[in-house]
Design a protein around this motif. Structure first.
Motif, PDB file in Angstrom:
ATOM      1  N   THR A 233      32.162  37.264  32.684  1.00  0.00           N
ATOM      2  CA  THR A 233      32.490  38.478  33.413  1.00  0.00           C
ATOM      3  C   THR A 233      33.290  39.388  32.482  1.00  0.00           C
ATOM      4  O   THR A 233      33.826  38.947  31.461  1.00  0.00           O
ATOM      5  N   GLU A 234      33.402  40.654  32.832  1.00  0.00           N
ATOM      6  CA  GLU A 234      34.164  41.583  32.000  1.00  0.00           C
ATOM      7  C   GLU A 234      35.635  41.178  31.956  1.00  0.00           C
ATOM      8  O   GLU A 234      36.276  41.243  30.901  1.00  0.00           O
ATOM      9  N   ARG A 235      36.156  40.732  33.086  1.00  0.00           N
ATOM     10  CA  ARG A 235      37.555  40.295  33.106  1.00  0.00           C
ATOM     11  C   ARG A 235      37.775  39.121  32.168  1.00  0.00           C
ATOM     12  O   ARG A 235      38.726  39.098  31.377  1.00  0.00           O
ATOM     13  N   ARG A 236      36.877  38.128  32.230  1.00  0.00           N
ATOM     14  CA  ARG A 236      37.034  36.949  31.390  1.00  0.00           C
ATOM     15  C   ARG A 236      36.886  37.316  29.905  1.00  0.00           C
ATOM     16  O   ARG A 236      37.647  36.827  29.060  1.00  0.00           O
ATOM     17  N   ALA A 237      35.916  38.148  29.579  1.00  0.00           N
ATOM     18  CA  ALA A 237      35.735  38.546  28.182  1.00  0.00           C
ATOM     19  C   ALA A 237      36.976  39.245  27.648  1.00  0.00           C
ATOM     20  O   ALA A 237      37.415  38.994  26.518  1.00  0.00           O
ATOM     21  N   GLU A 238      37.574  40.105  28.465  1.00  0.00           N
ATOM     22  CA  GLU A 238      38.789  40.807  28.044  1.00  0.00           C
ATOM     23  C   GLU A 238      39.939  39.828  27.830  1.00  0.00           C
ATOM     24  O   GLU A 238      40.702  39.947  26.859  1.00  0.00           O
ATOM     25  N   GLU A 239      40.063  38.837  28.709  1.00  0.00           N
ATOM     26  CA  GLU A 239      41.124  37.834  28.566  1.00  0.00           C
ATOM     27  C   GLU A 239      40.931  36.998  27.304  1.00  0.00           C
ATOM     28  O   GLU A 239      41.890  36.670  26.594  1.00  0.00           O
ATOM     29  N   LEU A 240      39.687  36.648  27.007  1.00  0.00           N
ATOM     30  CA  LEU A 240      39.417  35.855  25.800  1.00  0.00           C
ATOM     31  C   LEU A 240      39.673  36.676  24.537  1.00  0.00           C
ATOM     32  O   LEU A 240      40.195  36.154  23.542  1.00  0.00           O
ATOM     33  N   ARG A 241      39.320  37.950  24.574  1.00  0.00           N
ATOM     34  CA  ARG A 241      39.623  38.817  23.418  1.00  0.00           C
ATOM     35  C   ARG A 241      41.129  38.888  23.183  1.00  0.00           C
ATOM     36  O   ARG A 241      41.598  38.890  22.032  1.00  0.00           O
ATOM     37  N   ALA A 242      41.886  38.926  24.282  1.00  0.00           N
ATOM     38  CA  ALA A 242      43.343  38.986  24.150  1.00  0.00           C
ATOM     39  C   ALA A 242      43.888  37.716  23.502  1.00  0.00           C
ATOM     40  O   ALA A 242      44.795  37.775  22.665  1.00  0.00           O
ATOM     41  N   VAL A 243      43.346  36.566  23.862  1.00  0.00           N
ATOM     42  CA  VAL A 243      43.782  35.309  23.257  1.00  0.00           C
ATOM     43  C   VAL A 243      43.444  35.289  21.771  1.00  0.00           C
ATOM     44  O   VAL A 243      44.245  34.842  20.936  1.00  0.00           O
ATOM     45  N   LEU A 244      42.273  35.788  21.414  1.00  0.00           N
ATOM     46  CA  LEU A 244      41.828  35.767  20.015  1.00  0.00           C
ATOM     47  C   LEU A 244      42.527  36.812  19.154  1.00  0.00           C
ATOM     48  O   LEU A 244      42.460  36.736  17.926  1.00  0.00           O
ATOM     49  N   ARG A 245      43.192  37.762  19.789  1.00  0.00           N
ATOM     50  CA  ARG A 245      43.830  38.838  19.033  1.00  0.00           C
ATOM     51  C   ARG A 245      44.869  38.302  18.041  1.00  0.00           C
ATOM     52  O   ARG A 245      45.071  38.872  16.972  1.00  0.00           O
ATOM     53  N   ASP A 246      45.491  37.188  18.383  1.00  0.00           N
ATOM     54  CA  ASP A 246      46.498  36.587  17.493  1.00  0.00           C
ATOM     55  C   ASP A 246      45.870  35.650  16.455  1.00  0.00           C
ATOM     56  O   ASP A 246      46.590  35.026  15.676  1.00  0.00           O
ATOM     57  N   HIS A 247      44.528  35.550  16.453  1.00  0.00           N
ATOM     58  CA  HIS A 247      43.839  34.637  15.525  1.00  0.00           C
ATOM     59  C   HIS A 247      42.655  35.367  14.879  1.00  0.00           C
ATOM     60  O   HIS A 247      41.503  34.919  15.001  1.00  0.00           O
ATOM     61  N   PRO A 248      42.906  36.468  14.182  1.00  0.00           N
ATOM     62  CA  PRO A 248      41.808  37.318  13.708  1.00  0.00           C
ATOM     63  C   PRO A 248      40.932  36.665  12.644  1.00  0.00           C
ATOM     64  O   PRO A 248      39.798  37.113  12.425  1.00  0.00           O
ATOM     65  N   TYR A 249      41.418  35.613  11.981  1.00  0.00           N
ATOM     66  CA  TYR A 249      40.647  34.990  10.910  1.00  0.00           C
ATOM     67  C   TYR A 249      39.915  33.723  11.356  1.00  0.00           C
ATOM     68  O   TYR A 249      39.257  33.083  10.538  1.00  0.00           O
ATOM     69  N   VAL A 250      40.032  33.351  12.620  1.00  0.00           N
ATOM     70  CA  VAL A 250      39.205  32.284  13.158  1.00  0.00           C
ATOM     71  C   VAL A 250      37.784  32.829  13.315  1.00  0.00           C
ATOM     72  O   VAL A 250      37.582  33.891  13.905  1.00  0.00           O
ATOM     73  N   LEU A 251      36.814  32.120  12.767  1.00  0.00           N
ATOM     74  CA  LEU A 251      35.423  32.570  12.857  1.00  0.00           C
ATOM     75  C   LEU A 251      34.929  32.444  14.299  1.00  0.00           C
ATOM     76  O   LEU A 251      34.935  31.353  14.870  1.00  0.00           O
ATOM     77  N   VAL A 252      34.496  33.558  14.891  1.00  0.00           N
ATOM     78  CA  VAL A 252      33.946  33.561  16.242  1.00  0.00           C
ATOM     79  C   VAL A 252      32.444  33.798  16.145  1.00  0.00           C
ATOM     80  O   VAL A 252      31.997  34.830  15.619  1.00  0.00           O
ATOM     81  N   ILE A 253      31.672  32.838  16.630  1.00  0.00           N
ATOM     82  CA  ILE A 253      30.209  32.941  16.633  1.00  0.00           C
ATOM     83  C   ILE A 253      29.747  33.085  18.073  1.00  0.00           C
ATOM     84  O   ILE A 253      30.011  32.220  18.914  1.00  0.00           O
ATOM     85  N   SER A 262      17.784  38.033  29.595  1.00  0.00           N
ATOM     86  CA  SER A 262      18.928  37.824  30.471  1.00  0.00           C
ATOM     87  C   SER A 262      18.989  38.865  31.582  1.00  0.00           C
ATOM     88  O   SER A 262      18.676  40.048  31.386  1.00  0.00           O
ATOM     89  N   ARG A 263      19.436  38.402  32.742  1.00  0.00           N
ATOM     90  CA  ARG A 263      19.659  39.299  33.886  1.00  0.00           C
ATOM     91  C   ARG A 263      21.121  39.721  33.960  1.00  0.00           C
ATOM     92  O   ARG A 263      21.516  40.440  34.872  1.00  0.00           O
ATOM     93  N   SER A 264      21.932  39.278  33.009  1.00  0.00           N
ATOM     94  CA  SER A 264      23.357  39.590  33.000  1.00  0.00           C
ATOM     95  C   SER A 264      23.675  40.544  31.865  1.00  0.00           C
ATOM     96  O   SER A 264      23.061  40.466  30.795  1.00  0.00           O
ATOM     97  N   PRO A 265      24.633  41.435  32.035  1.00  0.00           N
ATOM     98  CA  PRO A 265      25.030  42.318  30.936  1.00  0.00           C
ATOM     99  C   PRO A 265      25.704  41.527  29.829  1.00  0.00           C
ATOM    100  O   PRO A 265      26.317  40.487  30.085  1.00  0.00           O
ATOM    101  N   PHE A 266      25.586  42.026  28.589  1.00  0.00           N
ATOM    102  CA  PHE A 266      26.233  41.368  27.456  1.00  0.00           C
ATOM    103  C   PHE A 266      27.696  41.774  27.403  1.00  0.00           C
ATOM    104  O   PHE A 266      28.032  42.950  27.430  1.00  0.00           O
ATOM    105  N   ARG A 267      28.566  40.760  27.329  1.00  0.00           N
ATOM    106  CA  ARG A 267      30.006  41.004  27.204  1.00  0.00           C
ATOM    107  C   ARG A 267      30.524  40.145  26.070  1.00  0.00           C
ATOM    108  O   ARG A 267      30.348  38.926  26.063  1.00  0.00           O
ATOM    109  N   SER A 268      31.186  40.776  25.122  1.00  0.00           N
ATOM    110  CA  SER A 268      31.588  40.104  23.900  1.00  0.00           C
ATOM    111  C   SER A 268      33.052  39.694  23.940  1.00  0.00           C
ATOM    112  O   SER A 268      33.889  40.372  24.546  1.00  0.00           O
ATOM    113  N   ILE A 269      33.362  38.576  23.254  1.00  0.00           N
ATOM    114  CA  ILE A 269      34.757  38.174  23.082  1.00  0.00           C
ATOM    115  C   ILE A 269      35.277  38.605  21.712  1.00  0.00           C
ATOM    116  O   ILE A 269      36.413  38.299  21.356  1.00  0.00           O
ATOM    117  N   ILE A 270      34.447  39.317  20.947  1.00  0.00           N
ATOM    118  CA  ILE A 270      34.832  39.786  19.612  1.00  0.00           C
ATOM    119  C   ILE A 270      35.467  41.161  19.743  1.00  0.00           C
ATOM    120  O   ILE A 270      34.797  42.137  20.098  1.00  0.00           O
TER     121      ILE A 270
END
Length: 446
Positions: A233-253, A262-270
């Motif tokens: 969901t957009e809320r979850r993606a935003e929360e995950l981006r916030a967690v990753l903000r303090d770890h910018p050099y961890v590789l996110v795939i 897909s029938r769902s919109p694309f939401r990124s954690i990057i």
């Protein structure tokens, strides 16, 4: 076991351990003596014992678990997607797309002729690069995007991890997890750290805990997560981006395997400032598994390192295959067929979930090719009952990194069943649950 390990040098000690494993004296999961104990027994410097274990770890022979010690690596095979070999049962465990929904490439093949491509030329077909850049960039927050073509999504993820990690590095994987991801991490000698998945995708607490454990890479499915069908969901993606903000050099795939279906919109954690990232999109789900091609968008440094990993092996993906993929994804008739296929998978899964619910096995259809069905009893018991009724299914524990919550789940691939077969399978699932001691939950009944 200390008394059977011999040697004075790191190489000799490592060779001794390997010989014990080869003879069967040490088996997968067996623990090795602590470094200090081994060094004292052999009369060598502690650093020599450390170096021996490091050699074994680098070779994938043993794994280290911190305070849990050093253990012989488990090299047993991971379950794989696809049809089960030599089974007489009706296989609803395949994870395959419907072959009737895969575009016929005959017309595109007839118009593909062109001059041959030679060594040293650009690795990406210019036409495919233009199309892919628009396809990928539209969904990314970072603006500096580089493209790489690989032989499918599994190839891309394997090479992305290899360019960033060494053996025993920790990788955050969704739990339950895509079978190919489990296999890739195990073969690479990395240490999987499970991140639970709920209806909104990868969980925030799970990702935070994985980062606290020092993971160096995160593999996430933004939508149609396999096996659960969950999409961020957009809320979850935003929360995950916030967690990753303090770890910018961890590789996110991000493995967007279902993409055009897909029938769902694309939401990124990057997030826009993340430094090490890759978005992978394969064409195999909508153009067919034999179309071994994936597009990877990434930051420039990751792209350079990925290119270096490609050089020793397959230097490029066939330009004939690239041209064929381009011809298909730019054909309006094919694109319309892909959209119809996505709608077909969603509709068939929803109808089957409703059938199960009506019979007392509550289920909901997520996104993707499969259904993830909750059960009131262990899935292994239900799968055994279904085998007696002529069906081959996948129990959820095949996808699990931790024991729960997958032990009470079935993954079913039902989109290509006829109505009659779908009704029979749903009835057999309900009967199997009863036979395994489970209670059916029928609306309006106690």
């Amino acid at each position: 076991m200390t008394l059977e390990i011999t040697g004075r040098s790191a190489a000799d000690i490592a060779a001794s351990v390997r010989a014990l494993i080869e003879r069967g004296a040490l088996r997968p999961g067996d623990s090795l003596p602590p470094v200090r104990n081994l060094a004292d027994h052999l009369g060598v410097n502690r650093n020599t014992a450390v170096a021996a274990y490091r050699q074994l770890t680098s070779a994938g022979v043993v794994v280290t678990r911190g305070r849990g010690g050093t253990h012989v690596a488990d090299r047993s095979a991971v379950a794989q997607e696809g049809f089960a070999a030599d089974s007489v049962l009706r296989d609803v465990a395949t994870g395959n797309p419907d072959p009737e929904r895969i575009p016929d490439p005959s017309r595109a093949l007839a118009g593909m002729a062109g001059r041959p491509v030679l060594y040293g030329e650009p690795l990406i077909d210019p036409g495919l690069e233009r199309w892919a850049r628009e396809w990928m960039s539209a969904d990314l927050m970072p603006t500096d995007v580089r493209l790489t073509i690989t032989s499918g999504a599994a190839d891309a993820v394997e090479r992305l991890l290899a360019q960033a990690l060494v053996r025993d590095d920790a990788v955050a994987l969704e739990d339950p997890c895509f079978l190919t991801s489990i296999h890739t991490v195990r073969v690479g000698g990395y240490r999987p750290v499970p991140v639970p998945v709920d209806d909104e995708g990868m969980t925030v607490d799970g990702l935070r805990a994985a980062l606290d454990q020092g993971v160096r890479a995160v593999v996430c499915t933004p939508r149609a997560q396999n096996p659960t069908g969950a999409s961020l969901t957009e809320r979850r993606a935003e929360e995950l981006r916030a967690v990753l903000r303090d770890h910018p050099y961890v590789l996110v795939i991000e493995d967007d395997h279902f993409s055009m279906l897909s029938r769902s919109p694309f939401r990124s954690i990057i997030g826009p400032e993340h430094r090490r990232w890759a978005l992978v999109r394969s064409v195999s789900k909508f153009l067919g598994p034999d179309m071994c091609l994936a597009v990877t968008a990434s930051d420039p440094e990751t792209a350079d390192r990925l290119a270096m990993r490609l050089s020793p092996g397959t230097t490029w993906v066939s330009h004939l295959l690239q041209r064929l993929a381009l011809a298909l994804v730019t054909d309006p008739e094919v694109v319309a067929g892909i959209a119809d296929a996505g709608a077909h998978y969603a509709a068939r899964n929803a109808v089957f979930a409703a059938r199960l619910t009506d019979l007392g096995v509550p289920a909901e259809a997520g996104d993707g090719l499969n259904l993830w069905v909750p059960l009131p009893v262990p899935a292994r018991d239900v799968s055994e009952q279904l085998m007696r009724r002529g069906w081959l299914v996948r129990a959820g524990d095949e996808f699990a990194l931790a024991e729960e919550p997958a032990a009470h789940r079935l993954r079913l691939t039902v989109h290509d069943l006829s109505d009659a077969d779908a009704e029979r399978l749903a009835a057999d699932v309900a009967a199997a649950v009863r036979a395994a001691g489970g209670r059916l939950v029928v609306a309006g009944m106690e």
